[in-house]
Design an enzyme around this catalytic site. Structure first.
Site, PDB file in Angstrom:
ATOM      1  N   VAL A  17     -15.633 -11.745  25.619  1.00  0.00           N
ATOM      2  CA  VAL A  17     -16.984 -12.073  26.097  1.00  0.00           C
ATOM      3  C   VAL A  17     -16.996 -13.429  26.805  1.00  0.00           C
ATOM      4  O   VAL A  17     -17.541 -13.556  27.921  1.00  0.00           O
ATOM      5  CB  VAL A  17     -18.000 -12.068  24.926  1.00  0.00           C
ATOM      6  CG1 VAL A  17     -19.416 -12.264  25.454  1.00  0.00           C
ATOM      7  CG2 VAL A  17     -17.910 -10.779  24.120  1.00  0.00           C
ATOM      8  N   LYS A 106     -22.549 -12.434  14.936  1.00  0.00           N
ATOM      9  CA  LYS A 106     -23.365 -11.802  13.874  1.00  0.00           C
ATOM     10  C   LYS A 106     -22.846 -12.128  12.483  1.00  0.00           C
ATOM     11  O   LYS A 106     -23.613 -12.260  11.540  1.00  0.00           O
ATOM     12  CB  LYS A 106     -23.424 -10.289  14.061  1.00  0.00           C
ATOM     13  CG  LYS A 106     -22.075  -9.586  14.036  1.00  0.00           C
ATOM     14  CD  LYS A 106     -21.782  -8.987  15.352  1.00  0.00           C
ATOM     15  CE  LYS A 106     -20.344  -8.591  15.499  1.00  0.00           C
ATOM     16  NZ  LYS A 106     -20.037  -8.111  16.830  1.00  0.00           N
ATOM     17  N   GLU A 130     -29.064 -12.909  21.380  1.00  0.00           N
ATOM     18  CA  GLU A 130     -29.259 -11.527  21.843  1.00  0.00           C
ATOM     19  C   GLU A 130     -27.969 -10.709  21.737  1.00  0.00           C
ATOM     20  O   GLU A 130     -28.002  -9.507  21.470  1.00  0.00           O
ATOM     21  CB  GLU A 130     -29.763 -11.545  23.299  1.00  0.00           C
ATOM     22  CG  GLU A 130     -30.180 -10.204  23.849  1.00  0.00           C
ATOM     23  CD  GLU A 130     -31.322  -9.566  23.080  1.00  0.00           C
ATOM     24  OE1 GLU A 130     -32.460 -10.031  23.215  1.00  0.00           O
ATOM     25  OE2 GLU A 130     -31.076  -8.601  22.320  1.00  0.00           O
ATOM     26  N   VAL A 133     -26.450  -8.477  18.220  1.00  0.00           N
ATOM     27  CA  VAL A 133     -26.728  -7.108  17.783  1.00  0.00           C
ATOM     28  C   VAL A 133     -26.750  -6.193  18.998  1.00  0.00           C
ATOM     29  O   VAL A 133     -27.494  -6.431  19.952  1.00  0.00           O
ATOM     30  CB  VAL A 133     -28.087  -7.008  17.041  1.00  0.00           C
ATOM     31  CG1 VAL A 133     -28.347  -5.570  16.608  1.00  0.00           C
ATOM     32  CG2 VAL A 133     -28.122  -7.937  15.838  1.00  0.00           C
ATOM     33  N   ILE A 137     -27.628  -4.559  24.820  1.00  0.00           N
ATOM     34  CA  ILE A 137     -28.995  -4.014  24.684  1.00  0.00           C
ATOM     35  C   ILE A 137     -29.977  -5.119  24.294  1.00  0.00           C
ATOM     36  O   ILE A 137     -29.759  -5.824  23.305  1.00  0.00           O
ATOM     37  CB  ILE A 137     -29.044  -2.913  23.597  1.00  0.00           C
ATOM     38  CG1 ILE A 137     -28.028  -1.812  23.909  1.00  0.00           C
ATOM     39  CG2 ILE A 137     -30.446  -2.350  23.462  1.00  0.00           C
ATOM     40  CD1 ILE A 137     -27.896  -0.786  22.796  1.00  0.00           C
ATOM     41  N   GLU A 191     -10.807  -3.001  16.032  1.00  0.00           N
ATOM     42  CA  GLU A 191      -9.892  -4.124  15.795  1.00  0.00           C
ATOM     43  C   GLU A 191      -8.550  -3.588  15.273  1.00  0.00           C
ATOM     44  O   GLU A 191      -8.476  -2.448  14.787  1.00  0.00           O
ATOM     45  CB  GLU A 191     -10.469  -5.047  14.704  1.00  0.00           C
ATOM     46  CG  GLU A 191     -11.859  -5.546  14.985  1.00  0.00           C
ATOM     47  CD  GLU A 191     -11.897  -6.526  16.129  1.00  0.00           C
ATOM     48  OE1 GLU A 191     -10.960  -7.324  16.250  1.00  0.00           O
ATOM     49  OE2 GLU A 191     -12.847  -6.467  16.919  1.00  0.00           O
ATOM     50  N   LYS A 206     -25.389  -6.725  11.337  1.00  0.00           N
ATOM     51  CA  LYS A 206     -26.411  -6.506  12.362  1.00  0.00           C
ATOM     52  C   LYS A 206     -27.726  -6.050  11.725  1.00  0.00           C
ATOM     53  O   LYS A 206     -28.813  -6.457  12.155  1.00  0.00           O
ATOM     54  CB  LYS A 206     -25.902  -5.478  13.373  1.00  0.00           C
ATOM     55  CG  LYS A 206     -24.729  -6.017  14.201  1.00  0.00           C
ATOM     56  CD  LYS A 206     -24.022  -4.912  14.953  1.00  0.00           C
ATOM     57  CE  LYS A 206     -22.884  -5.452  15.810  1.00  0.00           C
ATOM     58  NZ  LYS A 206     -22.015  -4.404  16.360  1.00  0.00           N
TER      59      LYS A 206
END
Ligand code: NDP
Ligand code: HSE
Length: 446
Positions: A17, A106, A130, A133, A137, A191, A206
């Site tokens: 990310v 999270k 944001e 979770v 989305i 993973e 989450k």
């Protein structure tokens, strides 16, 4: 060219990310400045290993292994390292220095959220998450802002992409879980150690975050009932399909009335594999996608759907938070803190009321159905549907039950209290007419 005020951005982490966030911050700098009203200056990117291979080529001079120094003087700190420590320590350092923070972590929020939100409140900074979770989305902002004037009654979500991928392929291809898990690891969805996904830890984190927001209550991770998908077999999948259902790993956050100890209201937060009717929108969430189905008092039913993971997809959610944090920074004033004023108690799984499907292997002889029905009735579990099929494989000669033959009973119940249901299933398992309790699954999303 507008001469925007410059905001110093520190990025912690350049993995799946983080590397995409860095790329988009650099490539879309002008557009992001127009949207946020500030020039977002990427001051540096903290990593563990300067020479690690990366998905995206990043300017070498931005990389550092000294996160603490990078944070000093930053206006916005983006944490995309994952894990608890040192992420917690760095976020507290950032907040204590007055920076706004954006995170997708999270695990950290579900375990140390209260400490982090408190630290933000102390200095009037904001914490945005944001990405924590359901990846790309938008669900945190809708719950925190858009639905702030409504009352959320229930959330049923598919919030873990790995388990959805596995269960979906078991359903569509009739494949075994072990084979698909190996594929999920090869494709990079699961993973190397997939425990966090398949045992429901990721979904539970989450769920804790969603329930905290939806019910204005701090929900500790320990209060989330968790069951993983490792017990789901191909046989259970086939039986679910035959009965018009699909098995999905769901997170359920529910407001209950008349069941709190001290107050009239309480909440239940739980994650487990459950039967979902094929007509329900959640049944058509395929692959690694996520979806969150929200039932609110005034808004009615809302569904949020899309990519639940993935570097670039999740980067979209992170950048949305960065733009909001930048706007707040420019406008001034305190960040909006977390609302925990309702402080509702969480009930134990035993107090949950839902429908169930119980599959039993029983002796096929007179009186067995009546016996099973009697045990259910004694346990206050009301039968909605029963289907009996004869088993193909006979038992050993000389065995009374085998001589009589075996049958498979699939019993759908009306809503029952989980505690009553589990005591009843234990009694069934002990009874002579029951050869085996094949499965007990909850039915969600009705
Ligand atoms: P990765 O494991 O791919 O990347 C982690 C990055 O953090 C790496 O660049 C690593 O450095 C760096 N890092 C780790 N520990 C340290 C440390 N002690 N000091 C400095 N840098 C460190 O993680 P992801 O990008 O997949 O996930 C990041 C966060 O986003 C997690 O909280 C995750 O839960 C969340 N998230 C991820 C999603 C996804 O699809 N991947 C979806 C939604 C949320 P180095 O590269 O040198 O090893
Ligand atoms: N492991 C997570 C999943 C990544 O499979 O959904 C996104 O949080």
């Amino acid at each position: 060219m507008i001469d925007y005020r410059r905001l110093r951005i520190a990025l912690l982490g350049a993995g799946s990310v983080g590397s995409q966030v860095a790329r988009l911050l650099l490539e879309h700098a002008d557009e992001l400045a127009d949207r946020s009203g500030a020039a977002l200056e990427l001051a540096g990117i903290a990593v563990r290993d300067l020479d690690a291979p990366r998905d995206v080529e990043l300017p070498r001079e931005l990389l550092t292994t000294d996160a603490e120094t990078l944070i000093v003087g930053s206006d916005i700190v983006i944490e995309l390292m994952g894990g608890i420590e040192p992420a917690r320590e760095y976020l507290l350092q950032a907040l204590n220095s007055g920076a706004d923070v954006v995170t997708g972590n999270k695990a950290l929020l579900a375990t140390h959220g209260a400490e982090i939100f408190d630290a933000a409140d102390q200095v009037g900074a904001s914490v945005s998450y944001e990405a924590a979770v359901a990846g790309a989305i938008p669900i945190i902002r809708p719950l925190r802002d858009s639905l702030a004037g409504d009352r959320v009654d229930r959330i049923v979500g598919i919030v873990n992409g790995t388990t959805n991928y596995i269960l979906d392929r078991m359903d569509v291809e009739g494949a075994e879980m072990a084979d698909i898990l190996a594929d999920a690891q090869r494709l990079g969805y699961a993973e190397a150690d997939p425990t966090g996904d398949v045992e429901g830890h990721d979904a539970a984190q989450k769920a804790a975050i969603l329930a905290s927001l939806a019910f204005h209550t701090t929900v500790p991770l320990e209060a989330v009932h968790r069951e993983g998908i490792t017990g789901v077999t191909k046989q259970m999948m086939d039986a679910a399909r035959h009965a018009g259902y699909v098995i999905k790993m769901v997170a359920v956050c529910e407001r209950l009335t008349g069941r709190g100890e001290a107050s009239d209201e309480a909440i239940s937060v739980r994650v487990y594999p459950a039967l979902i009717r094929r007509e329900h929108p959640l049944a058509s969430v395929h692959g690694v996608n996520n979806a969150v189905f929200v039932q609110a008092e005034a808004a009615g039913n809302l569904m949020f759907y899309g990519a639940g993971a993935g570097g670039v997809q999740t980067a979209s959610a992170v950048l949305g938070d960065v733009v909001s944090a930048a706007r707040r920074h420019i406008a001034g004033g305190a960040g909006v803190g977390e609302s925990t004023r309702a402080n509702l108690p969480t009930v134990d799984i035993g107090q949950v009321v839902t429908r169930y499907q119980i599959t039993l292997e029983v002796d096929d002889r007179p009186g067995v159905l009546a016996r099973v029905a009697g045990i259910l009735s004694d346990g206050r579990v009301s039968i909605a549907t029963v289907e009996q099929t004869l088993e193909q494989t006979p038992g050993q000669p000389g065995d009374d039950a085998a001589e009589a033959g075996s049958a498979r009973l699939v019993i759908g119940t009306h809503k029952a209290l989980e505690q009553d249901l589990s005591e009843t299933v234990a009694r069934l398992a002990d009874d002579d007419v029951v050869e085996r309790v094949v499965s007990v699954l909850r039915v969600e999303g009705d």
